[in-house]
Write an enzyme that holds these catalytic residues in place. Structure first.
Site, PDB file in Angstrom:
ATOM      1  N   ALA A 150       2.497   6.483   3.537  1.00 51.74           N
ATOM      2  CA  ALA A 150       2.020   7.059   4.800  1.00 51.74           C
ATOM      3  C   ALA A 150       1.451   5.972   5.708  1.00 51.74           C
ATOM      4  O   ALA A 150       1.749   5.929   6.909  1.00 51.74           O
ATOM      5  CB  ALA A 150       0.971   8.131   4.525  1.00 51.74           C
ATOM      6  N   THR A 151       0.646   5.081   5.131  1.00 48.94           N
ATOM      7  CA  THR A 151       0.092   3.987   5.935  1.00 48.94           C
ATOM      8  C   THR A 151       1.181   3.024   6.367  1.00 48.94           C
ATOM      9  O   THR A 151       1.179   2.520   7.502  1.00 48.94           O
ATOM     10  CB  THR A 151      -0.983   3.231   5.130  1.00 48.94           C
ATOM     11  OG1 THR A 151      -1.994   4.151   4.719  1.00 48.94           O
ATOM     12  CG2 THR A 151      -1.609   2.133   5.966  1.00 48.94           C
ATOM     13  N   GLY A 152       2.137   2.759   5.490  1.00 44.93           N
ATOM     14  CA  GLY A 152       3.247   1.879   5.835  1.00 44.93           C
ATOM     15  C   GLY A 152       4.042   2.395   7.012  1.00 44.93           C
ATOM     16  O   GLY A 152       4.483   1.623   7.875  1.00 44.93           O
ATOM     17  N   CYS A 172       2.289   0.383  -8.717  1.00 47.94           N
ATOM     18  CA  CYS A 172       3.608   0.720  -8.184  1.00 47.94           C
ATOM     19  C   CYS A 172       4.710   0.612  -9.232  1.00 47.94           C
ATOM     20  O   CYS A 172       5.795   1.172  -9.048  1.00 47.94           O
ATOM     21  CB  CYS A 172       3.939  -0.163  -6.986  1.00 47.94           C
ATOM     22  SG  CYS A 172       3.930  -1.933  -7.358  1.00 47.94           S
ATOM     23  N   GLY A 191       0.819  -1.207   0.000  1.00 49.81           N
ATOM     24  CA  GLY A 191       0.000   0.000   0.000  1.00 49.81           C
ATOM     25  C   GLY A 191       0.848   1.250   0.000  1.00 49.81           C
ATOM     26  O   GLY A 191       2.012   1.240  -0.421  1.00 49.81           O
ATOM     27  N   GLY A 192       0.272   2.338   0.505  1.00 53.56           N
ATOM     28  CA  GLY A 192       0.931   3.631   0.456  1.00 53.56           C
ATOM     29  C   GLY A 192       1.965   3.843   1.536  1.00 53.56           C
ATOM     30  O   GLY A 192       1.945   3.203   2.596  1.00 53.56           O
ATOM     31  N   GLU A 252       5.605  -3.304   0.852  1.00 49.96           N
ATOM     32  CA  GLU A 252       5.860  -2.740  -0.476  1.00 49.96           C
ATOM     33  C   GLU A 252       5.046  -1.462  -0.546  1.00 49.96           C
ATOM     34  O   GLU A 252       3.815  -1.491  -0.518  1.00 49.96           O
ATOM     35  CB  GLU A 252       5.465  -3.733  -1.568  1.00 49.96           C
ATOM     36  CG  GLU A 252       5.990  -3.357  -2.942  1.00 49.96           C
ATOM     37  CD  GLU A 252       5.068  -2.407  -3.666  1.00 49.96           C
ATOM     38  OE1 GLU A 252       5.390  -1.191  -3.713  1.00 49.96           O
ATOM     39  OE2 GLU A 252       4.035  -2.854  -4.164  1.00 49.96           O
TER      40      GLU A 252
END
Length: 472
Positions: A221-223, A272, A218-219, A238
């Site tokens: 910021a969330t990672g 991605c 995912g993104g 990723e």
């Protein structure tokens, strides 16, 4: 599978038409905790499941998937952003991912240890054997709602791990379809699915030490939030990229143009591996510029389910507006539009820009939409320097017929994978997949994921003198 009943439900709608596609449970924190209880309870059953049973479950599911390509592709195209052609390809790939997982289960082997390599080890022997790490939490995005789910579940089954799956709230139906097929062959609790908002469901799972590995796609910021909350839990993440494709003077332009246009529009740029930057050596810049502009302009956009459509929509209008704003801001700062730049609701035309400022976000951050920047370079070293001028490092590519330039790119590009004579939008589901810098931690791909979901257990035997004597 056990998908907990919930007192609330949520609608899944087609982002293109707004039509209702299905209804799923809206799970809450209490449901997440109950799912973890069930998954944790299945840990021993999954660890004890024989390799042949794991392989059979994965192979049977792959066979079912290949027999229903059109049905599942229609579901992917309805709930998400894929064209029907892209959706069919994703179903085929997901079946291959499950097949690869079955093979990885068989290939999961240990190694003997030479304890007598040191004097204190004389009279000892043993081995290191891969064991399931335990409960896995798999979190998937909307852009590949079936195959990325297969990349979480398949390796977990192969490794003998129960898994809690949290698919993206916009595209849960494809995930539920696949899990229903797999769960028929597995112990109860082996696969738990939570549908709803990740911000509510994920935190209590990250706080519980029964979750032994988090696999997140995912993104960024969330990672970062997941990494900050995960503590000592293993992470495989990723987190996207800003992929550069280099085109040298000696490149096969027919091949380069076709691959770059295709890689720029796949999944409407919500990918991605999206070809976000094309760096052309000056000797072919003008010719490549003209042909790319024509190629971008010729892309057929329209209804996702029309087989003639080459590029579909963005996941929602807010995303389309965001991408449009990035393009407009670049033009306002001096960039030139060579193709596209127009939005119609959730659709945004494939857009090719040149003359961007060096500090433009399009050259540094992930657009996650169909915008591509065209840049020029003096030579291979200049091209590599520009390609590396981003905090991301998932994949890069180079078109060249010179072996030394290709090798220099492979050695010097700061990415997880370098593709030679194809665009960055290429992935084999069997290969290690991941990147450097802000593109994430660890590697996915079936074999790499199975390894991450396993941990070595060492057995050391000290042979008693009586047994040694008996053996002699």
């Amino acid at each position: 599978m056990h998908t907990a009943r919930a007192s609330e439900s949520m609608d899944v709608t087609d982002p293109e038409s707004g039509a209702l596609v299905g209804t799923v449970a809206r799970h809450r924190q209490v449901d997440a905790c109950a799912a973890l209880d069930r998954a944790s309870g299945a840990r021993a059953d999954m660890a004890d499941l024989p390799t042949h049973a794991r392989m059979a479950a994965l192979r049977a599911s792959a066979h079912t998937l290949k027999g229903q390509v059109d049905t599942v592709a229609a579901l992917i195209a309805s709930e998400g952003i894929k064209t029907i052609t892209e959706a069919r390809s994703e179903v085929e790939r997901a079946a291959e991912t499950l097949r690869l997982s079955a093979e990885a289960a068989r290939d999961l082997t240990g190694k003997t240890i030479r304890f007598d390599q040191y004097p204190t080890g004389v009279g000892r022997s043993g081995w290191a054997e891969p064991m399931p790490v335990g409960v896995v939490l798999g979190i998937t995005p909307f852009n590949d709602p079936l195959n990325l789910v297969a990349h979480k579940i398949g390796p977990a089954v192969a490794a003998g791990c129960p898994i809690i799956l949290k698919p993206h709230e916009a595209t849960p139906l494809s995930a539920l379809w696949l899990v229903d097929v797999l769960a028929e062959h597995l112990p109860k609790g082996a696969i738990e699915v939570l549908t709803g908002q990740g911000a509510e469901l994920v935190p209590p799972l990250l706080a519980d030490d029964r979750v032994r590995l988090v696999s997140f796609t995912g993104g960024l910021a969330t990672g970062r939030k997941i990494a900050a909350s995960a503590g000592v839990t293993r992470l495989v993440t990723e987190l996207g990229s800003n992929c550069a494709t280099i085109v040298m003077n000696d490149a096969d332009l027919d091949l380069a143009v076709e691959a770059c246009v295709s890689g720029a529009i796949a999944a409407a740029g919500q990918n991605c591996l999206h070809v976000q930057r094309i760096i052309a050596q000056r000797g072919i810049y003008q010719k490549l510029r003209e042909r790319l502009a024509d190629g971008f302009s010729a892309v057929v956009t329209g209804p996702k389910k029309d087989p003639r459509t080459q590029m579909g929509c963005l996941i929602d209008e807010a995303s389309a507006i965001r991408v449009e704003a990035m393009g407009r801001n670049a033009v306002a700062a001096g960039a030139r539009t060579l193709a596209g730049g127009l939005r119609d609701g959730v659709h945004y035309k494939p857009t090719l820009l040149e003359c961007l400022r060096a500090d433009d976000p399009i050259l540094r951050d992930e657009v996650f939409g169909p915008i591509t920047a065209l840049m020029s370079a003096d030579d291979i070293d200049d091209a590599i320097s520009q390609a590396n001028a981003t905090p991301f490092g998932l994949q890069a590519a180079i078109f060249t017929q010179r072996l030394d330039d290709a090798y220099r790119a492979v050695r010097s590009l700061d990415v997880g994978t370098v593709i030679v004579n194809d665009s960055t939008d290429y992935r084999l589901d069997a290969m290690p997949f991941g990147g450097t810098g802000q593109s994430g931690v660890g590697r996915e791909g079936v074999t790499a994921a199975v390894a991450a979901m396993s941990e070595p257990k060492v057995a050391c035997f000290r042979w008693l003198a009586s047994l040694q004597g008996a053996a002699s």
